[in-house]
Motif scaffolding. Structure first.
Motif, PDB file in Angstrom:
ATOM      1  N   GLU A  99      -7.749   2.011   0.815  1.00 50.39           N
ATOM      2  CA  GLU A  99      -7.581   2.974   0.444  1.00 50.39           C
ATOM      3  C   GLU A  99      -9.169   3.902   1.306  1.00 50.39           C
ATOM      4  N   LYS A 100      -9.608   2.549   1.199  1.00 47.55           N
ATOM      5  CA  LYS A 100     -10.604   3.221   2.626  1.00 47.55           C
ATOM      6  C   LYS A 100     -10.495   3.846   3.923  1.00 47.55           C
ATOM      7  N   LEU A 101      -9.047   3.813   4.271  1.00 46.03           N
ATOM      8  CA  LEU A 101      -9.218   4.141   5.343  1.00 46.03           C
ATOM      9  C   LEU A 101      -7.609   5.575   4.646  1.00 46.03           C
ATOM     10  N   MET A 102      -7.297   5.978   3.433  1.00 46.49           N
ATOM     11  CA  MET A 102      -6.895   7.320   3.551  1.00 46.49           C
ATOM     12  C   MET A 102      -7.666   7.769   2.342  1.00 46.49           C
ATOM     13  N   ASN A 103      -7.013   9.262   2.227  1.00 44.40           N
ATOM     14  CA  ASN A 103      -7.731  10.142   0.819  1.00 44.40           C
ATOM     15  C   ASN A 103      -6.684  10.145  -0.212  1.00 44.40           C
ATOM     16  N   ASP A 104      -6.702   9.700  -0.974  1.00 44.21           N
ATOM     17  CA  ASP A 104      -7.046   9.648  -2.428  1.00 44.21           C
ATOM     18  C   ASP A 104      -5.317   9.632  -2.669  1.00 44.21           C
ATOM     19  N   PRO A 105      -5.153   8.182  -2.072  1.00 44.84           N
ATOM     20  CA  PRO A 105      -3.338   7.995  -1.965  1.00 44.84           C
ATOM     21  C   PRO A 105      -3.038   7.517  -3.100  1.00 44.84           C
ATOM     22  N   VAL A 106      -1.600   7.925  -3.191  1.00 50.02           N
ATOM     23  CA  VAL A 106      -0.876   7.598  -4.319  1.00 50.02           C
ATOM     24  C   VAL A 106      -0.590   6.755  -4.188  1.00 50.02           C
ATOM     25  N   ARG A 107      -0.074   5.544  -5.332  1.00 51.68           N
ATOM     26  CA  ARG A 107       0.003   4.924  -5.419  1.00 51.68           C
ATOM     27  C   ARG A 107       1.739   4.740  -5.561  1.00 51.68           C
ATOM     28  N   LEU A 108       2.998   4.199  -5.382  1.00 51.90           N
ATOM     29  CA  LEU A 108       4.361   3.462  -6.016  1.00 51.90           C
ATOM     30  C   LEU A 108       4.145   2.222  -6.212  1.00 51.90           C
ATOM     31  N   GLN A 109       5.834   2.671  -6.733  1.00 48.90           N
ATOM     32  CA  GLN A 109       6.048   0.548  -6.864  1.00 48.90           C
ATOM     33  C   GLN A 109       7.307   0.874  -7.485  1.00 48.90           C
ATOM     34  N   VAL A 110       8.580   0.012  -6.746  1.00 47.89           N
ATOM     35  CA  VAL A 110       9.213  -0.170  -7.193  1.00 47.89           C
ATOM     36  C   VAL A 110      10.091  -1.573  -6.794  1.00 47.89           C
ATOM     37  N   SER A 111      10.649  -2.570  -8.052  1.00 48.15           N
ATOM     38  CA  SER A 111      11.260  -3.850  -7.953  1.00 48.15           C
ATOM     39  C   SER A 111      12.332  -3.830  -8.218  1.00 48.15           C
ATOM     40  N   LEU A 112      13.146  -5.086  -8.100  1.00 44.48           N
ATOM     41  CA  LEU A 112      14.258  -5.253  -7.670  1.00 44.48           C
ATOM     42  C   LEU A 112      14.614  -4.725  -9.240  1.00 44.48           C
ATOM     43  N   GLU A 113      14.813  -5.079 -10.289  1.00 46.40           N
ATOM     44  CA  GLU A 113      14.758  -4.696 -11.568  1.00 46.40           C
ATOM     45  C   GLU A 113      15.544  -2.634 -11.519  1.00 46.40           C
ATOM     46  N   ASP A 114      14.563  -1.847 -10.416  1.00 48.49           N
ATOM     47  CA  ASP A 114      14.917  -0.777 -10.666  1.00 48.49           C
ATOM     48  C   ASP A 114      16.224  -0.018  -9.371  1.00 48.49           C
ATOM     49  N   MET A 115      16.519  -1.773  -9.069  1.00 48.11           N
ATOM     50  CA  MET A 115      17.774  -0.994  -7.496  1.00 48.11           C
ATOM     51  C   MET A 115      18.868  -1.152  -8.481  1.00 48.11           C
ATOM     52  N   PRO A 116      19.409   0.089  -7.920  1.00 42.97           N
ATOM     53  CA  PRO A 116      21.123  -0.240  -8.546  1.00 42.97           C
ATOM     54  C   PRO A 116      22.256  -1.346  -7.507  1.00 42.97           C
ATOM     55  N   SER A 117      23.255  -1.310  -8.369  1.00 46.79           N
ATOM     56  CA  SER A 117      24.696  -1.916  -7.839  1.00 46.79           C
ATOM     57  C   SER A 117      23.393  -3.391  -6.769  1.00 46.79           C
ATOM     58  N   SER A 118      22.854  -4.062  -7.189  1.00 46.96           N
ATOM     59  CA  SER A 118      22.619  -5.400  -6.227  1.00 46.96           C
ATOM     60  C   SER A 118      23.215  -6.703  -6.644  1.00 46.96           C
ATOM     61  N   GLY A 119      23.533  -7.072  -5.534  1.00 45.65           N
ATOM     62  CA  GLY A 119      24.481  -7.789  -5.126  1.00 45.65           C
ATOM     63  C   GLY A 119      23.822  -9.414  -6.038  1.00 45.65           C
ATOM     64  N   GLU A 120      24.824 -10.494  -6.639  1.00 50.61           N
ATOM     65  CA  GLU A 120      24.342 -11.634  -7.596  1.00 50.61           C
ATOM     66  C   GLU A 120      23.782 -12.532  -7.085  1.00 50.61           C
ATOM     67  N   ILE A 121      22.370 -12.748  -6.724  1.00 51.42           N
ATOM     68  CA  ILE A 121      22.248 -14.163  -5.580  1.00 51.42           C
ATOM     69  C   ILE A 121      21.435 -15.155  -6.993  1.00 51.42           C
ATOM     70  N   VAL A 122      22.198 -16.028  -5.899  1.00 56.49           N
ATOM     71  CA  VAL A 122      22.248 -17.742  -5.948  1.00 56.49           C
ATOM     72  C   VAL A 122      21.208 -17.893  -5.915  1.00 56.49           C
ATOM     73  N   HIS A 123      20.375 -18.788  -6.788  1.00 59.33           N
ATOM     74  CA  HIS A 123      19.079 -19.481  -6.119  1.00 59.33           C
ATOM     75  C   HIS A 123      19.247 -21.344  -6.425  1.00 59.33           C
ATOM     76  N   SER A 124      20.007 -21.748  -4.548  1.00 61.57           N
ATOM     77  CA  SER A 124      19.704 -23.154  -5.405  1.00 61.57           C
ATOM     78  C   SER A 124      18.961 -23.657  -4.900  1.00 61.57           C
ATOM     79  N   PHE A 125      19.226 -24.883  -4.558  1.00 63.36           N
ATOM     80  CA  PHE A 125      18.310 -26.296  -3.617  1.00 63.36           C
ATOM     81  C   PHE A 125      19.010 -27.673  -3.313  1.00 63.36           C
ATOM     82  N   VAL A 126      18.772 -28.346  -2.658  1.00 63.89           N
ATOM     83  CA  VAL A 126      19.172 -29.981  -2.379  1.00 63.89           C
ATOM     84  C   VAL A 126      18.390 -30.649  -2.662  1.00 63.89           C
TER      85      VAL A 126
END
Length: 387
Positions: free
Chosen positions: A189-216
């Motif tokens: 913000e200090k380097l910019m002129n009144d910036p617009v803040r945009l935010q997208v999350s994974l939940e906003d994305m269409p047709s994402s593949g299924e991701i399995v989280h695992s550990f060994v």
């Protein structure tokens, strides 16, 4: 009128650009309206085209003048951006040149003399060219900081600030990244002129593949052997992450000694070494590519089946940034963590929202194991009382 309706036919017809991702739908109109922007969107959600397409609409390829600057923290990311732009500007008057450290300076100077419309570069080389008065920043009206959280961190902050301050007084600045912290937002913000803040999350994305989280579960000393075994599975095409570059180099020596289809990527490699390694990985000659977060910043590798955390990440942002590299474009993926006992508490905090599945490495195969809670110590049998 939407951006697609405004877009020049030479771009729309050639590439059949028919739909926008959420970040493109938000960012493109704001850029066309001349707004400064701080945009946050997960890895692989179309951020590059979100700023490239409006830039192509606004620059004039007939002018022999450099009008746009895209700053990237790594050679690989800058090369990817240049390749995207070249595909879209083919058949137009718009030109693009790459300015990165480790490449031939004289060759870059020759290209700069031709006044490319857009330049893409790394901070060190860019400031070097500005100080030698070879890159005319006062003519540049559009500045993009890709992976802005890294470019505005302490390592590059002063250089980036200098680049922005000597550019055209009516410049437009956009910062994009998968993660924007509060500190980075304040710096931006200090380097910019009144910036617009945009935010997208994974939940906003269409047709994402299924991701399995695992550990060994594994001993820390056995992680190298486990990586070697995983690399011989034909179903694996993985980007693996480590937290420390010194440990990464040690893994490299051990794996090369045993000729495993594994390679490493670190920031001090030469441009040609990095290009060769990435080409072999993309072709499938290398099954697992191990890197630090810095070396892997911005890499867009299609068809990753797995992301492997060789070391448990230190923050949730780091975990999400790494993990977002698999499961793209509607394809499934897996995020596998090689988990030693001292790392279990940290991993439990980072992964609790994903309900990770425990797997077992047995006889050269990765199979689902028991479902004990992460961090739970194994049961011990009490000695029977003597009668």
């Amino acid at each position: 009128m939407s951006f697609l309706e405004k877009m020049d036919d030479v771009f729309k017809n050639k590439w059949k650009f028919e739909s926008e991702t959420p970040i493109q739908a938000q960012m493109i109109p704001e850029m066309l309206n001349g707004k400064d922007i701080v945009a946050e969107s997960p890895t692989g959600t179309g951020k590059t085209l979100a700023y490239v397409l409006p830039i192509l609409q606004q620059v004039d390829g007939k002018k022999k003048q450099t009008q746009a600057l895209i700053v990237a923290p790594s050679q690989e990311l800058s090369m990817q951006i240049v390749n995207v732009i070249r595909e879209w500007v083919e058949g137009t008057d718009i030109t693009v040149t790459q300015l990165i450290g480790g490449a031939n300076m004289q060759r870059q100077l020759e290209k700069l003399k031709k006044k490319p419309t857009i330049v893409v570069g790394t901070p060190g080389r860019l400031i070097e060219l500005v100080k030698s008065k070879k890159l005319k920043m006062h003519e540049i009206r559009y500045i993009i900081l890709d992976e802005g959280d890294q470019l505005l961190a302490r390592e590059h902050r002063v250089i980036v600030k200098n680049l922005i301050e000597v550019s055209h007084e009516e410049r437009q600045v956009a910062v994009v990244s998968a993660t924007i912290t509060e500190e980075i937002e304040l710096v931006a913000e200090k380097l910019m002129n009144d910036p617009v803040r945009l935010q997208v999350s994974l939940e906003d994305m269409p047709s994402s593949g299924e991701i399995v989280h695992s550990f060994v579960k594994t001993e820390a000393r056995d992680k190298t052997n486990l990586l070697r075994g995983l690399a011989h599975l034909p179903s694996i095409h993985a980007l693996a992450f480590m937290n420390n570059v010194d440990q990464l180099r040690m893994k490299e020596m051990k794996l090369q000694y045993n000729e495993a289809p594994v390679a490493v990527l670190y920031s001090s490699m030469t441009k040609f070494e990095r290009q060769d390694t990435l080409e072999k990985f993309r072709k499938g000659d290398i099954r697992i590519l191990i890197a630090t977060d810095l070396a892997a910043r911005g890499l867009d590798i299609q068809g990753l089946t797995h992301v492997i955390h060789v070391d448990v990440p230190q923050t949730i942002e780091q975990y999400l940034h790494r993990s977002g590299r698999t499961g793209r474009a509607g394809k499934d993926g897996e995020v596998l963590t090689l988990l030693s006992y001292p790392e279990e508490r940290t991993y439990k905090k980072l992964s609790k929202q994903f309900k990770p599945v425990q797997k077992v490495w047995y006889k050269g195969k990765l199979t689902e194991g028991n479902s004990k809670t992460v961090g739970e110590k194994p049961e011990t049998k009490k000695n029977p009382k003597k009668k």
